[in-house]
Scaffold this motif. Structure first.
Motif, PDB file in Angstrom:
ATOM      1  N   LYS A 292      78.613  35.785 -65.395  1.00 24.68           N
ATOM      2  CA  LYS A 292      78.940  35.132 -63.836  1.00 24.68           C
ATOM      3  C   LYS A 292      79.822  36.086 -62.971  1.00 24.68           C
ATOM      4  CE  LYS A 292      78.187  30.331 -64.865  1.00 24.68           C
ATOM      5  NZ  LYS A 292      78.777  28.865 -64.993  1.00 24.68           N
ATOM      6  N   LYS A 293      80.782  36.405 -63.647  1.00 21.04           N
ATOM      7  CA  LYS A 293      81.926  37.223 -62.646  1.00 21.04           C
ATOM      8  C   LYS A 293      81.075  38.411 -62.590  1.00 21.04           C
ATOM      9  CE  LYS A 293      85.999  36.156 -65.285  1.00 21.04           C
ATOM     10  NZ  LYS A 293      87.411  36.654 -66.062  1.00 21.04           N
ATOM     11  N   PHE A 294      80.333  39.217 -63.240  1.00 22.54           N
ATOM     12  CA  PHE A 294      79.473  40.461 -62.854  1.00 22.54           C
ATOM     13  C   PHE A 294      78.506  39.992 -61.559  1.00 22.54           C
ATOM     14  CE2 PHE A 294      75.084  42.070 -63.652  1.00 22.54           C
ATOM     15  CZ  PHE A 294      75.453  43.423 -63.154  1.00 22.54           C
ATOM     16  N   TRP A 295      77.772  38.720 -61.744  1.00 20.13           N
ATOM     17  CA  TRP A 295      76.939  38.363 -60.917  1.00 20.13           C
ATOM     18  C   TRP A 295      77.369  38.242 -59.636  1.00 20.13           C
ATOM     19  CZ3 TRP A 295      71.736  38.260 -62.748  1.00 20.13           C
ATOM     20  CH2 TRP A 295      70.871  37.685 -61.907  1.00 20.13           C
ATOM     21  N   GLU A 296      78.569  37.364 -59.598  1.00 14.90           N
ATOM     22  CA  GLU A 296      79.479  37.193 -58.250  1.00 14.90           C
ATOM     23  C   GLU A 296      79.601  38.578 -57.623  1.00 14.90           C
ATOM     24  OE1 GLU A 296      80.872  32.832 -59.141  1.00 14.90           O
ATOM     25  OE2 GLU A 296      82.318  34.607 -59.432  1.00 14.90           O
ATOM     26  N   GLU A 297      80.252  39.671 -58.290  1.00 19.39           N
ATOM     27  CA  GLU A 297      80.501  40.849 -57.818  1.00 19.39           C
ATOM     28  C   GLU A 297      79.486  41.661 -57.171  1.00 19.39           C
ATOM     29  OE1 GLU A 297      82.836  44.285 -59.595  1.00 19.39           O
ATOM     30  OE2 GLU A 297      83.908  42.781 -59.361  1.00 19.39           O
ATOM     31  N   THR A 298      78.380  41.545 -57.983  1.00 20.42           N
ATOM     32  CA  THR A 298      77.301  42.560 -57.766  1.00 20.42           C
ATOM     33  C   THR A 298      76.427  41.958 -56.404  1.00 20.42           C
ATOM     34  OG1 THR A 298      77.003  42.948 -60.077  1.00 20.42           O
ATOM     35  CG2 THR A 298      75.101  43.333 -58.633  1.00 20.42           C
ATOM     36  N   PHE A 299      76.456  40.710 -56.123  1.00 20.73           N
ATOM     37  CA  PHE A 299      75.746  39.914 -55.458  1.00 20.73           C
ATOM     38  C   PHE A 299      76.470  39.638 -54.255  1.00 20.73           C
ATOM     39  CE2 PHE A 299      72.536  40.120 -58.882  1.00 20.73           C
ATOM     40  CZ  PHE A 299      71.439  40.683 -58.167  1.00 20.73           C
ATOM     41  N   VAL A 319      76.213  31.774 -51.532  1.00 17.99           N
ATOM     42  CA  VAL A 319      76.100  31.042 -52.824  1.00 17.99           C
ATOM     43  C   VAL A 319      75.394  31.718 -53.840  1.00 17.99           C
ATOM     44  CG1 VAL A 319      75.711  28.631 -54.142  1.00 17.99           C
ATOM     45  CG2 VAL A 319      76.536  28.574 -51.869  1.00 17.99           C
ATOM     46  N   CYS A 320      75.564  31.832 -54.958  1.00 21.09           N
ATOM     47  CA  CYS A 320      74.644  32.693 -55.914  1.00 21.09           C
ATOM     48  C   CYS A 320      73.889  31.685 -56.347  1.00 21.09           C
ATOM     49  CB  CYS A 320      75.535  33.067 -57.170  1.00 21.09           C
ATOM     50  SG  CYS A 320      76.621  34.218 -56.766  1.00 21.09           S
ATOM     51  N   THR A 321      72.578  31.744 -56.871  1.00 16.21           N
ATOM     52  CA  THR A 321      71.347  30.985 -57.209  1.00 16.21           C
ATOM     53  C   THR A 321      71.198  31.274 -58.595  1.00 16.21           C
ATOM     54  OG1 THR A 321      69.672  32.514 -56.445  1.00 16.21           O
ATOM     55  CG2 THR A 321      70.313  30.664 -54.851  1.00 16.21           C
ATOM     56  N   GLY A 322      71.417  32.602 -59.087  1.00 14.02           N
ATOM     57  CA  GLY A 322      71.047  32.907 -60.567  1.00 14.02           C
ATOM     58  C   GLY A 322      69.514  33.590 -60.371  1.00 14.02           C
ATOM     59  N   ASN A 323      68.893  33.443 -59.420  1.00 11.85           N
ATOM     60  CA  ASN A 323      67.523  33.968 -59.044  1.00 11.85           C
ATOM     61  C   ASN A 323      67.489  35.465 -58.425  1.00 11.85           C
ATOM     62  OD1 ASN A 323      66.460  31.844 -60.488  1.00 11.85           O
ATOM     63  ND2 ASN A 323      66.274  30.570 -58.630  1.00 11.85           N
ATOM     64  N   GLU A 324      68.495  35.886 -58.049  1.00 15.58           N
ATOM     65  CA  GLU A 324      68.651  37.371 -57.737  1.00 15.58           C
ATOM     66  C   GLU A 324      68.087  38.413 -58.491  1.00 15.58           C
ATOM     67  OE1 GLU A 324      72.022  34.791 -55.764  1.00 15.58           O
ATOM     68  OE2 GLU A 324      71.270  35.263 -57.747  1.00 15.58           O
TER      69      GLU A 324
END
Length: 757
Positions: A292-299, A319-324
Motif C-alpha cells: 500500500k505504501k509503495f502503491w500510494e507513492e508510485t501513483f 484516491v487509489c483504486t487498486g486497479n492502476e
C-alpha cells in the motif's frame, strides 16, 4: 526461510522490487517439480529499518520462533528453519553472523561485502552472493592500471570498509610500479565529513584520477564542496557502493562525474520477472502494508479506509483504486534492464533450494554424515544443511554456474560501468565491460574502449572501424599499429641474417666433402647420404625466412608445410644413416644374411618412405583445413597482429609430433649402437644430434604457448635455426675438424684402430 531487508525511504520502489524478487523466485521453484518435489518453500520477512537493536531482536525472534526474542531458546515447530538471507549492511551482517554462527544456522547475505566476513574462524556459517571487497580492491587497482593511469589519488571512508579496501588497492597499485599521489579519508565522525580538507588536497594535486572507495551518501559533502569551489577536470573511479547510485546521477553532479568509471555488482536478466512485477499481484497477507505504501507513492494517491475517510473528504488528494496499471509507469521498480541485487536474491534462494534438494535425495549409507547417514528433510539440523550449502553447485537460468569457496564466497564477477551524459541532461550508467576472476579463458578483464566523439561536449560517441583506435583525447580515430616479425626491425633482421649465414655452412661443408671424398673418413661415413643431409640442412636454415616479413596468404599457406617436409627429409636421412651403421656392423659377421640390407637402395627407400608420410600429412592439411592470413585484434588492445592462422592446430602439432617420432626412433637406435667399432660408427654423433634436436623442440612447446604476437613467430624461427645448428654441429663438425686440422687421423689405419701414438 527468513530474511531481513533494508528499507530506504528514498528507494521504496527499488526495495519493494527486492521483496518481489524473493516471492518470484520462491513461486518459480515451487512451480517446478523437478526441484524439491512434494515440498513447498515459504518465507518470513523482518524489517530492521536499519536500527541495530531491531536487527538483534529480529535475529533472536527468527531463532526463537516466537514474537519475542529470547537468547538460547527455541520452540520453533515444523517446518524447520532452513536458512536466513540478510543483512544488506556488513556491520549488521557481522552482528547476525556472530549469533547465527553459534548455532551453525546458514546465513546468506545479498549485499554485505566486508572482507572480514570471509574469516571462517569467526563466521563459520556465513555465505554471500556478492564478492568480497578483497576481490573488488584488486580489480579496481587492475582497472586503474589497465588504462595506464600511473599517478592516482585515493579517497576512502574512514571505517573498516574504506580502510581495508583502500589498503589493498594501494598495495596493488604500488606493486605494479604506479604511484599514489595521496590517500585521504572521509571522516564519518565529523559533521562536514572532512570535505574541506579533501577538496583542498584534490584541487592542489596534479593527479587527474581520483579513486573513491565510499558510499554515495557519504560522498555528497565532498561533491557539493567541489562544485562550490569549481574543482573540475578530475576522473573519478568508483567502488561498487556508489558506482550505480541514483542519488548522484542528478544533473548538478554531471560536471564532476560524467566519464566516471567503476565496478558494479554483476547484472543479469530474470526471464518473466518484468511481467511478474507489472501483474499487479500486490495485495495478500505477505507485505500488504509495504504494498500500500509503495502503491500510494508510485501513483500519488491515497487509499480510503475507515480511519482517513473524513480526511479524504476535506483533502482533494487522488484516491487509489487498486486497479492502476503498473505497466504504465517506468521507475526503479519495474526497471529490469540491469538486475543486480534482485539477481543476488534469486541466486541465494536457488542455492538454498538446491542444497535442500541434495539433502532430500541423499541415499542412506552413502550420506556425508556419521556412518554414511543422511539428514531428514522434515527435521534436519542447521549444521546438516550447512554442509550441503558449502558444497552446492548451481547452474542458474542465465547459464552461469555458482559455488562457494572455503570462505563462503562466490567467484567474483563485476560489471564495469561508465557514467555517460544522456540527451535529457541526466547521467546514465552504461555497462562497458566485466571483471570475472573465474573466466575460463583467463581473460579477467573485458572492456569495450573503442569509441570516440569528434565534437566537444558531445552526448553520443561512435565506434572506430575495426582497424582503427581512438587516440587519448577520444576525439578522432587513428590507425592501429600493425605488428608482425618484420625484416626492418632488429629482431627480424637478426634472425634473417642468421638464417642466410647459416644456410651457407652446409654448402661449405658439402664443398669440403667433395674435395676430400676419396679420403677414408668421408668414404666410411656414407658420402651420398652425407651430401643429401647437407642439402636438406641448407634448406632447413632457409625455411626460417618464410616466417619473417608480412604474412601474405601464399606464405601462410605453404610455410609450415614446407618446413615440415624439409625437416622430415633431413631427419629421415639421419635415420637412414643410423640403420646403415647397424646393418653394416651386423653384416660383417660370418654367414650374416643382412649383407643385402647394406645396399644404398635401402637407405633411399627409408628416406623416401618417411618423407612421403610427412608429405601426405601436409597435403591433407592444406586440402582439408589450410592455413590462412588473419588480423588478430583481440590479443593486444589498439594493435593489429598480422599473423598466420594455422587452420588446424591439430594438424600442426601432428606434423611436429611426426618429426619427433622420427628423431626418437633414430636416437633410440643410435643410442643402442653407440658401442660399435669406430670404423663403422657414426652412432655417437647421431645420438647427440638427435638429443639436441629433441631438446630444442620440447622446449619450444611451452615457449610458444606463453608468447604472443610476433614473438610466437620468433620462437619458431629460433627453434628452426637452433635444431638445424644442432644437427650440423653434432654430425659434421667432428669430421671437418679431422679433415682440416688432424689429417694424420684421416687414414684407413687410424680408422681401423691400427695406428700408434
Amino acid at each position: 526461510m527468513n530474511s531481513a531487508i533494508r528499507e530506504s525511504p528514498q528507494e521504496k520502489s527499488y526495495v519493494y522490487q527486492l521483496f518481489l524478487a524473493m516471492r518470484f523466485t520462491m513461486e518459480e521453484i515451487n512451480r517446478h517439480h523437478d526441484l524439491l518435489p512434494n515440498h513447498t518453500l515459504g518465507f518470513q520477512i523482518y524489517d530492521s529499518c536499519r536500527v541495530l537493536q531491531w536487527e538483534l531482536d529480529g535475529t533472536l525472534k527468527i531463532l526463537t520462533g516466537q514474537n519475542q526474542g529470547i537468547p538460547n531458546f527455541s520452540c520453533r515447530e515444523k517446518p524447520p528453519l532452513a536458512a536466513i538471507i540478510g543483512h544488506s549492511t556488513s556491520t549488521y551482517s557481522i552482528l547476525m553472523a556472530h549469533i547465527l554462527g553459534l548455532c551453525r544456522y546458514p546465513q546468506i547475505s545479498i549485499i554485505s561485502t566486508s572482507s572480514l566476513l570471509s574469516d571462517r574462524t569467526q563466521f563459520p556459517s556465513f555465505f554471500r552472493t556478492v564478492p568480497s571487497d578483497a576481490f573488488q580492491s584488486q580489480g579496481l587497482a587492475r582497472l586503474v592500471l589497465y588504462f595506464g593511469w600511473t599517478w592516482v589519488g585515493l579517497v576512502a571512508l574512514g571505517n573498516d570498509y574504506g580502510q581495508q579496501g583502500i589498503q589493498v588497492i594501494k598495495e596493488e597499485i604500488l606493486k605494479a610500479g604506479a604511484c599514489v599521489a595521496f590517500t585521504e579519508f572521509i571522516l564519518l565522525s565529523r559533521l562536514d565529513k572532512n570535505a574541506p580538507h579533501l577538496i583542498r588536497v584534490i584541487r592542489e594535486s596534479t593527479a587527474k584520477v581520483v579513486l573513491v572507495f565510499s558510499t554515495d551518501f557519504d560522498m555528497i559533502p565532498l561533491l557539493d564542496g567541489m562544485l562550490r569551489q569549481n574543482v573540475t577536470g578530475k576522473i573519478f573511479v568508483a567502488s561498487e557502493a556508489w558506482s550505480i547510485s541514483n542519488v548522484l546521477t542528478v544533473e548538478k553532479y554531471s560536471a564532476l562525474l560524467s566519464g566516471c568509471i567503476g565496478f558494479a555488482f554483476y547484472s543479469s536478466k530474470l526471464a518473466g520477472f518484468r511481467e511478474y512485477l507489472n501483474s499487479g499481484r500486490l495485495f495478500n497477507n505477505t507485505g500488504e502494508i509495504w504494498a500500500k505504501k509503495f502503491w500510494e507513492e508510485t501513483f500519488e494517491c491515497k487509499f480510503l479506509d475507515q480511519r482517513n475517510i473524513s480526511d479524504s473528504l476535506d483533502n482533494p488528494t487522488k484516491v487509489c483504486t487498486g486497479n492502476e496499471k503498473l505497466g504504465s509507469i517506468q521507475n526503479s521498480y519495474n526497471d529490469v534492464s540491469s538486475l543486480r541485487t534482485s539477481n543476488n536474491i534469486y541466486t541465494a534462494i536457488s542455492i538454498i533450494a538446491t542444497a535442500l534438494h541434495d539433502l532430500q535425495t541423499c541415499q542412506e549409507g552413502r550420506g556425508p554424515f556419521h556412518n554414511g547417514s543422511c539428514a531428514d528433510i522434515q527435521n534436519f539440523k542447521p549444521w546438516q544443511l550447512l554442509h550441503y550449502i558449502q558444497n552446492v553447485r548451481v547452474r542458474l537460468s542465465n547459464g552461469r554456474e555458482v559455488f562457494f569457496d572455503r570462505n563462503g564466497d562466490l567467484p567474483a564477477v563485476y560489471d564495469i560501468v561508465n557514467w555517460q551524459l544522456g540527451a535529457d541532461g541526466m547521467m546514465r550508467q552504461v555497462t562497458v565491460g566485466s571483471y570475472d576472476t573465474a573466466a575460463s579463458d583467463g581473460n579477467t578483464f573485458n572492456i569495450n574502449a573503442r569509441e570516440i566523439s569528434n565534437q566537444t561536449d558531445s552526448i553520443d560517441c561512435f565506434k572506430c572501424p575495426w582497424d582503427m583506435w581512438p587516440r587519448l583525447q577520444k576525439d578522432r580515430c587513428i590507425p592501429k599499429t600493425i605488428e608482425f616479425l618484420s625484416y626492418e626491425e632488429p629482431l627480424g633482421a637478426t634472425l634473417a641474417a642468421a638464417s642466410l649465414f647459416s644456410s651457407m655452412i652446409p654448402v661449405s661443408i658439402f664443398g669440403l666433402l667433395i674435395h676430400y671424398k676419396t679420403t677414408p673418413i668421408v668414404r666410411a661415413n656414407n658420402y651420398t647420404l652425407s651430401c643429401l643431409l647437407l642439402g636438406s640442412l641448407s634448406l632447413c636454415f632457409l625455411c626460417a625466412l618464410a616466417f619473417i616479413g608480412y604474412p601474405q596468404p601464399e606464405k601462410c599457406l605453404l610455410r609450415q608445410a614446407a618446413f615440415g617436409v624439409v625437416f622430415a627429409f633431413c631427419v629421415s636421412c639421419i635415420l637412414a644413416k643410423t640403420f646403415m651403421v647397424v646393418f653394416a656392423f651386423m653384416a660383417t659377421k660370418p654367414g650374416s644374411s643382412l649383407r643385402k640390407w647394406t645396399s644404398p637402395r635401402v637407405s633411399y627407400v627409408i628416406i623416401l618412405f618417411c618423407s612421403f608420410l610427412q608429405f601426405l600429412m601436409c597435403i591433407s592439411w592444406l586440402v582439408l583445413s589450410p592455413p590462412f592470413q588473419e588480423n588478430n585484434i583481440q590479443t593486444k588492445p589498439g594493435v593489429i597482429i598480422a599473423e598466420c592462422n594455422e587452420g588446424s592446430p591439430t594438424a600442426f602439432w601432428c606434423m611436429l609430433g611426426y618429426l619427433s617420432l622420427l628423431a626418437t626412433i633414430s636416437f633410440t637406435v643410435a643410442f643402442l649402437a653407440r658401442q660399435l667399432p669406430d670404423s663403422f660408427n657414426e652412432a655417437k654423433f647421431i645420438t647427440f644430434s638427435m638429443l639436441a634436436f629433441l631438446s630444442v623442440w620440447v622446449s619450444y612447446i611451452p615457449a610458444s604457448l606463453s608468447a604472443r604476437g610476433k614473438y610466437t613467430v620468433a620462437m619458431e624461427v629460433f627453434a628452426i635455426l637452433s635444431s638445424s645448428w644442432a644437427l650440423v654441429v653434432c654430425m659434421f663438425v667432428p669430421k671437418c675438424f679431422i679433415i682440416l686440422f688432424r689429417p694424420e687421423m684421416n687414414s684407413r689405419g687410424c680408422l681401423m684402430g691400427k695406428a700408434t701414438g
